[in-house]
Design a protein around this motif. Structure first.
Motif, PDB file in Angstrom:
ATOM      1  N   ASP A  13      36.972  -1.214  43.952  1.00 46.25           N
ATOM      2  CA  ASP A  13      36.539  -1.739  42.862  1.00 46.25           C
ATOM      3  C   ASP A  13      37.271  -2.957  42.467  1.00 46.25           C
ATOM      4  O   ASP A  13      38.502  -2.956  42.513  1.00 46.25           O
ATOM      5  CB  ASP A  13      36.992  -0.822  41.642  1.00 46.25           C
ATOM      6  N   SER A  14      36.697  -4.133  42.611  1.00 48.76           N
ATOM      7  CA  SER A  14      37.183  -5.160  42.414  1.00 48.76           C
ATOM      8  C   SER A  14      37.839  -5.758  41.410  1.00 48.76           C
ATOM      9  O   SER A  14      38.698  -6.568  41.251  1.00 48.76           O
ATOM     10  CB  SER A  14      36.352  -6.382  42.973  1.00 48.76           C
ATOM     11  N   GLY A  15      37.594  -4.974  39.987  1.00 51.00           N
ATOM     12  CA  GLY A  15      38.158  -5.192  38.989  1.00 51.00           C
ATOM     13  C   GLY A  15      39.565  -4.342  38.831  1.00 51.00           C
ATOM     14  O   GLY A  15      40.350  -4.311  37.850  1.00 51.00           O
ATOM     15  N   GLY A  16      39.721  -3.316  39.740  1.00 52.86           N
ATOM     16  CA  GLY A  16      40.978  -2.544  39.860  1.00 52.86           C
ATOM     17  C   GLY A  16      41.178  -1.400  38.937  1.00 52.86           C
ATOM     18  O   GLY A  16      42.306  -0.531  39.232  1.00 52.86           O
ATOM     19  N   GLY A  17      40.082  -0.907  38.262  1.00 52.98           N
ATOM     20  CA  GLY A  17      40.245   0.277  37.360  1.00 52.98           C
ATOM     21  C   GLY A  17      39.843   1.532  37.808  1.00 52.98           C
ATOM     22  O   GLY A  17      40.418   2.328  37.284  1.00 52.98           O
ATOM     23  N   ALA A  18      38.878   1.387  39.182  1.00 52.58           N
ATOM     24  CA  ALA A  18      38.364   2.759  39.384  1.00 52.58           C
ATOM     25  C   ALA A  18      38.580   2.818  41.044  1.00 52.58           C
ATOM     26  O   ALA A  18      38.925   1.789  41.620  1.00 52.58           O
ATOM     27  CB  ALA A  18      37.014   2.730  38.995  1.00 52.58           C
ATOM     28  N   GLY A  19      37.841   3.780  41.630  1.00 52.94           N
ATOM     29  CA  GLY A  19      37.544   3.721  43.104  1.00 52.94           C
ATOM     30  C   GLY A  19      39.086   3.488  43.860  1.00 52.94           C
ATOM     31  O   GLY A  19      40.132   4.376  43.387  1.00 52.94           O
ATOM     32  N   ILE A  20      38.998   2.953  45.013  1.00 54.74           N
ATOM     33  CA  ILE A  20      40.457   3.025  45.713  1.00 54.74           C
ATOM     34  C   ILE A  20      41.544   2.555  45.001  1.00 54.74           C
ATOM     35  O   ILE A  20      42.599   3.156  45.239  1.00 54.74           O
ATOM     36  CB  ILE A  20      39.899   2.076  46.872  1.00 54.74           C
ATOM     37  N   GLN A  21      41.284   1.601  44.502  1.00 58.18           N
ATOM     38  CA  GLN A  21      42.312   0.998  43.383  1.00 58.18           C
ATOM     39  C   GLN A  21      42.961   1.939  42.626  1.00 58.18           C
ATOM     40  O   GLN A  21      44.175   2.157  42.552  1.00 58.18           O
ATOM     41  CB  GLN A  21      41.886  -0.517  42.954  1.00 58.18           C
ATOM     42  N   ALA A  22      42.181   2.521  41.789  1.00 58.91           N
ATOM     43  CA  ALA A  22      42.798   3.530  40.698  1.00 58.91           C
ATOM     44  C   ALA A  22      43.600   4.876  41.450  1.00 58.91           C
ATOM     45  O   ALA A  22      44.356   5.225  41.243  1.00 58.91           O
ATOM     46  CB  ALA A  22      41.259   4.373  39.914  1.00 58.91           C
ATOM     47  N   ASP A  23      42.849   5.205  42.628  1.00 57.12           N
ATOM     48  CA  ASP A  23      43.307   6.219  43.492  1.00 57.12           C
ATOM     49  C   ASP A  23      44.712   6.052  44.080  1.00 57.12           C
ATOM     50  O   ASP A  23      45.728   6.918  43.837  1.00 57.12           O
ATOM     51  CB  ASP A  23      42.289   6.913  44.719  1.00 57.12           C
ATOM     52  N   LEU A  24      44.748   4.868  44.679  1.00 60.61           N
ATOM     53  CA  LEU A  24      46.381   4.330  45.092  1.00 60.61           C
ATOM     54  C   LEU A  24      47.161   4.167  44.304  1.00 60.61           C
ATOM     55  O   LEU A  24      48.461   4.680  44.201  1.00 60.61           O
ATOM     56  CB  LEU A  24      46.124   3.376  46.102  1.00 60.61           C
ATOM     57  N   LYS A  25      46.857   3.682  42.793  1.00 59.55           N
ATOM     58  CA  LYS A  25      47.657   3.748  41.883  1.00 59.55           C
ATOM     59  C   LYS A  25      48.265   5.074  41.542  1.00 59.55           C
ATOM     60  O   LYS A  25      49.437   5.293  40.996  1.00 59.55           O
ATOM     61  CB  LYS A  25      47.014   3.079  40.753  1.00 59.55           C
ATOM     62  N   THR A  26      47.204   5.997  41.215  1.00 63.16           N
ATOM     63  CA  THR A  26      47.518   7.330  40.841  1.00 63.16           C
ATOM     64  C   THR A  26      48.469   8.082  42.115  1.00 63.16           C
ATOM     65  O   THR A  26      49.467   8.851  41.481  1.00 63.16           O
ATOM     66  CB  THR A  26      46.254   8.279  40.715  1.00 63.16           C
ATOM     67  N   PHE A  27      48.309   7.806  43.192  1.00 61.26           N
ATOM     68  CA  PHE A  27      49.234   8.507  44.183  1.00 61.26           C
ATOM     69  C   PHE A  27      50.400   7.911  44.190  1.00 61.26           C
ATOM     70  O   PHE A  27      51.617   8.616  44.011  1.00 61.26           O
ATOM     71  CB  PHE A  27      48.537   8.254  45.633  1.00 61.26           C
TER      72      PHE A  27
END
Length: 270
Positions: A13-27
């Motif tokens: 997600d280029s906007g940073g809120g979902a997808g890979i970006q959200a997952d890595l932030k959560t981890f």
């Protein structure tokens, strides 16, 4: 001491809120080292998905091979897959590497309403990946689509029946998210083959900044499992984490549409 490690297999997600970006932030927020396999690139912001570029199945498998042949993965979270051939590629490598835990979030539609799963990919998802999952985490519209229901799921009794039917598809557990129900409650239903059903109460927050909630919840479950929690413990800590992330979402000022939840609410405020 071994480092807890989780892998996300999902779209960017280029906007940073979902997808890979959200997952890595959560981890990271939950004390887990994150790896990633990118299945698609999206040109996306808080308002809309402007474009999707699919990663080839062969390169998805190359990423899977690179990660699994070097890094000890404790749990896998699967999100946006997009196409049937990508789903099949992920299925083959899950069967090859046999990770201890698989969390499947059946992503079909973005928060903006844009479709993220091809219509002809539904059968591949149900037949190929759902039986390999330890837990699936559909919301009510996703559950209705998986079950080919003609009417939406609108009450707790229908949720119980839907969860029971989804369990027949082969996962070990179903977390059916009740956020689409009317009213102030946002209770989820955990349905397992061993322990039956359990309602997990939750409150509804008055915010439009809910982009990435589904990705974040499933990633948080994977993080808990990677740290050695039981399924019940992982689901409950994930639900508490996403509740706090939504409750503090309005402290962030990101975009003009459905903004992201606050993944790092425990570390800093917007």
């Amino acid at each position: 001491m071994s480092t807890p490690i989780a892998l996300t297999v999902a779209g960017s997600d280029s906007g940073g809120g979902a997808g890979i970006q959200a997952d890595l932030k959560t981890f990271s927020a939950l004390g887990v080292y994150g790896c990633s396999v990118i299945t698609a690139l999206t040109a996306q912001n808080t308002r809309e998905v402007q474009g999707v570029f699919d990663v080839s199945p062969s390169f998805v498998r190359a990423q899977m091979r690179a990660v699994f042949e070097d890094i000890a993965i404790d749990a896998v979270k699967i999100g946006m897959l997009g196409r049937a051939d990508v789903i099949d590629a992920v299925r083959l490598d899950l069967k090859r590497y046999k990770p201890a835990w698989v969390v499947l979030d059946p992503v079909m539609v973005a928060k903006s309403g844009d479709r993220l799963l091809a219509k002809n990919a539904m059968k591949a998802l149900i037949d190929g990946l759902v039986p390999l999952a330890d837990i699936i985490t559909p919301n009510l519209p996703e559950a209705a689509a998986l079950l080919k229901l003609k009417e939406p799921i609108t009450d707790p009794d229908a949720m119980v029946e839907a969860a029971r039917r989804l369990l027949d598809f082969g996962p070990r557990a179903v977390l059916l998210k009740g956020g689409h129900l009317a009213g102030d409650s946002a209770a989820d239903l955990l349905f397992t083959e061993e322990g039956g059903s359990e309602w997990l109460p939750g409150r509804r927050f008055n915010t439009r900044n809910t982009h990435g909630t589904g990705c974040t919840l499933s990633a948080a479950i994977a993080a808990g499992l990677a740290k050695g929690q039981t399924m019940g413990e992982a689901v409950k800590q994930a639900k508490a984490y996403i509740a706090n992330a939504i409750a503090t979402a309005d402290t962030l000022d990101v975009g003009g549409g459905h903004g992201p939840v606050h993944h790092f609410h425990g570390l800093w405020h917007g």
